[in-house]
Every structure is written in C-alpha cells, then in structure tokens.
Scaffold this active site. Structure first.
Site, PDB file in Angstrom:
ATOM      1  N   GLY A 102       4.855 -10.045   3.561  1.00  0.00           N
ATOM      2  CA  GLY A 102       5.615 -10.060   4.810  1.00  0.00           C
ATOM      3  C   GLY A 102       4.936 -10.888   5.893  1.00  0.00           C
ATOM      4  O   GLY A 102       3.708 -10.915   5.992  1.00  0.00           O
ATOM      5  N   GLN A 112      -2.758 -12.397   7.666  1.00  0.00           N
ATOM      6  CA  GLN A 112      -2.961 -12.048   6.249  1.00  0.00           C
ATOM      7  C   GLN A 112      -2.202 -13.024   5.338  1.00  0.00           C
ATOM      8  O   GLN A 112      -2.730 -13.471   4.313  1.00  0.00           O
ATOM      9  CB  GLN A 112      -2.488 -10.620   5.993  1.00  0.00           C
ATOM     10  CG  GLN A 112      -2.399 -10.261   4.509  1.00  0.00           C
ATOM     11  CD  GLN A 112      -2.030  -8.816   4.270  1.00  0.00           C
ATOM     12  OE1 GLN A 112      -2.874  -7.953   4.358  1.00  0.00           O
ATOM     13  NE2 GLN A 112      -0.779  -8.542   3.929  1.00  0.00           N
ATOM     14  N   MET A 115       0.848  -1.194   0.000  1.00  0.00           N
ATOM     15  CA  MET A 115       0.000   0.000   0.000  1.00  0.00           C
ATOM     16  C   MET A 115       0.886   1.248   0.000  1.00  0.00           C
ATOM     17  O   MET A 115       0.429   2.343   0.350  1.00  0.00           O
ATOM     18  CB  MET A 115      -0.935  -0.006   1.204  1.00  0.00           C
ATOM     19  CG  MET A 115      -1.891  -1.205   1.156  1.00  0.00           C
ATOM     20  SD  MET A 115      -3.425  -0.958   2.061  1.00  0.00           S
ATOM     21  CE  MET A 115      -2.815  -0.708   3.690  1.00  0.00           C
ATOM     22  N   GLY A 116       2.144   1.097  -0.379  1.00  0.00           N
ATOM     23  CA  GLY A 116       3.046   2.250  -0.454  1.00  0.00           C
ATOM     24  C   GLY A 116       3.577   2.657   0.903  1.00  0.00           C
ATOM     25  O   GLY A 116       3.576   1.857   1.838  1.00  0.00           O
ATOM     26  N   ARG A 121       2.676   2.365   9.493  1.00  0.00           N
ATOM     27  CA  ARG A 121       1.882   3.065  10.511  1.00  0.00           C
ATOM     28  C   ARG A 121       2.739   3.570  11.676  1.00  0.00           C
ATOM     29  O   ARG A 121       2.236   4.310  12.512  1.00  0.00           O
ATOM     30  CB  ARG A 121       0.764   2.164  11.029  1.00  0.00           C
ATOM     31  CG  ARG A 121      -0.346   1.958   9.992  1.00  0.00           C
ATOM     32  CD  ARG A 121      -1.530   1.206  10.578  1.00  0.00           C
ATOM     33  NE  ARG A 121      -2.700   1.278   9.722  1.00  0.00           N
ATOM     34  CZ  ARG A 121      -3.106   0.289   8.915  1.00  0.00           C
ATOM     35  NH1 ARG A 121      -2.421  -0.836   8.830  1.00  0.00           N
ATOM     36  NH2 ARG A 121      -4.187   0.441   8.174  1.00  0.00           N
ATOM     37  N   PRO A 161      12.229  -0.026   4.641  1.00  0.00           N
ATOM     38  CA  PRO A 161      13.142  -1.127   4.327  1.00  0.00           C
ATOM     39  C   PRO A 161      12.494  -2.513   4.367  1.00  0.00           C
ATOM     40  O   PRO A 161      12.944  -3.436   3.678  1.00  0.00           O
ATOM     41  CB  PRO A 161      14.237  -0.983   5.390  1.00  0.00           C
ATOM     42  CG  PRO A 161      14.243   0.484   5.711  1.00  0.00           C
ATOM     43  CD  PRO A 161      12.817   0.919   5.631  1.00  0.00           C
ATOM     44  N   GLY A 162      11.425  -2.664   5.168  1.00  0.00           N
ATOM     45  CA  GLY A 162      10.724  -3.955   5.186  1.00  0.00           C
ATOM     46  C   GLY A 162      10.174  -4.300   3.802  1.00  0.00           C
ATOM     47  O   GLY A 162      10.302  -5.438   3.331  1.00  0.00           O
ATOM     48  N   HIS A 163       9.586  -3.312   3.145  1.00  0.00           N
ATOM     49  CA  HIS A 163       9.060  -3.545   1.786  1.00  0.00           C
ATOM     50  C   HIS A 163      10.212  -3.866   0.825  1.00  0.00           C
ATOM     51  O   HIS A 163      10.087  -4.728  -0.047  1.00  0.00           O
ATOM     52  CB  HIS A 163       8.339  -2.296   1.260  1.00  0.00           C
ATOM     53  CG  HIS A 163       7.080  -1.955   1.986  1.00  0.00           C
ATOM     54  ND1 HIS A 163       6.945  -0.830   2.751  1.00  0.00           N
ATOM     55  CD2 HIS A 163       5.887  -2.602   2.062  1.00  0.00           C
ATOM     56  CE1 HIS A 163       5.715  -0.776   3.260  1.00  0.00           C
ATOM     57  NE2 HIS A 163       5.058  -1.837   2.861  1.00  0.00           N
TER      58      HIS A 163
END
Ligand code: PAF
Length: 282
Positions: free
Chosen positions: A151, A157, A33-34, A191, A38-40
């Site tokens: 992730g 999820q 979701m943009g 978040r 760094p996790g993405h």
C-alpha cells in the site's frame, strides 16, 4: 467465494506455488501483518489484476518493532482475517510462526541506505526499515511470486521495498496501490482501533491538513510557509507532530521548490498514544 487455504510453513507454501506454476498461473503476493481491513482487501484485488493466484501473508514481524513500540498489543485476528480472505477468494494465506521465520541461530539482517535513511520514519523508528527489509526479502524469496503489492499508505516503506528488490536483483515486480480511506478521509490502518472516540473524531484532520497544504502548494505558495500552516493546523487540532514534510516523490530527497517535483507530502503525528502516518501526492 473459495475457502482460502491456510499454511504455516514455507515448504507448504512453496508446494502450492509449484502446483500453480505447473498449471501456468501467475502468482501475486500481498504481505501483511493481519488485522485485515478493506485497505488490505484492495491490495488483494490489485494483485488479482496481475496474477491468477494470490497469496496473502500474515505475520506480525517482531524485527520491525522498536523496544517501546506496540508489538505486544498489535491486533492479532487470524480467524476473522481468513474469513475475509475467503470472501474475496484469496487462494492462500501464509501465516507462519516466529520460529518458522526466524529459526534458532538466525543471524541475518538487511541494512539499507537511500530511501531507508530519508530522515522521515527512520528518524523516529531507527531499526524499523531493516526489520521490514529483512522480512520482505525473506517473503519474496520464499514465495517467488511474479508480483507483490504494497500500500502507498506506508509510502517510505514502498520506496524502500522497491529499492530492495532492485538492489538485490529480485525478480518479483513490486507494485504500489492507492491508500483506502474512511468516508471522512482517515487512511485505513490496523492501528486505528487504538483511537478513542474523541481521537477518532479528530484523526481525519491529518488527511485534511495534507490536502490543504497540497492545495496551497499547487496554488503557488512557497513550500516553507505552506508546510508551516499545515503543521500549525495539526498542532491546533491536538496532534503531536513527528514530521510534516514535502519530498521528491521518487527518491524522498529534500526539495526547495515545487519545480523540484514530483512532490509528495508525508506526515507522522501522535494523537494521544496512537501514532498515525499518511501521505499525499501534490
Ligand atoms: O506494511 C506492513 O504491513 C508490513 O510492514 C509488512 C510489509 C507486511 C512487513 O512486515
């Protein structure tokens, strides 16, 4: 570094994918979701292990937010995101509008049981997983990638999406990737920007609570008292807990003892107005 191509339409993305396929390349997909962190980026790197071409989708999906949730204020940072993607040479960024994804007359919603009704996130966000399942089903169909990476930070999820792909006979392989953490243990999340300085100082206690509870279980303590101590520590630190539970790691079924494992600890708690989630393998 190769500049990432940005497209907004399904047709343009499919054209790129067809070109890659004709050259024999495998394609990886990283739905996001943009507000990339760094996790993405680690998910992009994970996708690269399986595929020569990687697509990152950026779409703040209205269907997965409840009426009182943060859809309106969710951070939208497309320009900076594309720069970050170019730095790691992600090949394509698919950043559709809401109308591209949900055109006028759109009437379909994917509803799921199993891990989507485990009485964890779904108890607090009752329409969330049908929104996630709907958008992910669409993105998987649109991109027709060989592999898609999600992730482990959103553990429920991930299991929902694996189930979705299996149940609907989708050919894209779904892979999980480990949670990236700040040096103090806080799981990276878009978040986290909502946290005040004081909340940010307290936030790593969530992960610490999971680690301490996992340690107790591994040391032979029964599940109930171990969880109770974990909950007490978080409440004392200032968290308002939605759930702090241990479940079977593959199915999210309730467990009675450590012998019912493999186990996964899962937590969601609010710090002020910000809701944080995390999880840990035991
Ligand atoms: O995990 C997320 O960022 C979202 O839930 C996803 C999978 C991109 C669907 O909108």
């Amino acid at each position: 570094m190769t500049a990432t191509i940005v497209v907004n339409s399904v047709e343009a993305m499919r054209r790129e994918v067809a070109g890659w396929r004709s050259q024999g390349f495998k394609v990886g997909l990283v739905p996001t979701m943009g507000a990339l962190h760094p996790g993405h980026i680690s998910l992009v790197e994970e996708a690269r292990k399986y595929a020569q071409r990687v697509i990152v989708t950026i779409f703040v999906n209205p269907a997965q937010f409840g009426p009182s949730e943060d859809f309106g204020k969710y951070p939208r940072t497309l320009e900076a995101d594309v720069e970050k993607l170019s730095e790691v040479s992600a090949d394509l960024c698919f950043a559709p509008t809401v109308e591209e994804i949900y055109p006028k007359g759109f009437s379909t919603r994917v509803e799921m049981d199993g891990p989507a009704r485990a009485e964890l996130e779904d108890s607090f966000r009752p329409t969330h997983f049908s929104g996630v399942a709907t958008i992910v089903a669409k993105l998987l169909n649109q991109a027709q990638a060989d592999v898609a990476v999600f992730g482990e930070k959103d553990y429920q999820q991930l299991l929902v999406i694996k189930r979705l792909a299996r149940d609907l006979d989708m050919t894209t392989k779904i892979c999980g990737a480990p949670t990236l953490r700040e040096t103090d243990g806080l799981a990276m999340s878009s978040r986290n920007v909502y946290l005040s300085a004081e909340e940010r100082r307290i936030a790593p206690r969530l992960h610490a609570g999971l680690e301490e509870t996992a340690r107790r279980i591994k040391a032979g303590e029964a599940l109930s008292p171990a969880l109770e101590s974990g909950r007490a520590a978080l409440s004392e630190a200032g968290f308002a807990i939605d759930y702090f539970e241990v479940r079977h790691a593959d199915t999210l079924a309730r467990v009675k003892s450590a012998q019912d494992g493999p186990l996964r600890l899962l937590v969601a708690a609010k710090l002020g107005a910000t809701r944080l989630i995390d999880n840990l393998a035991v």
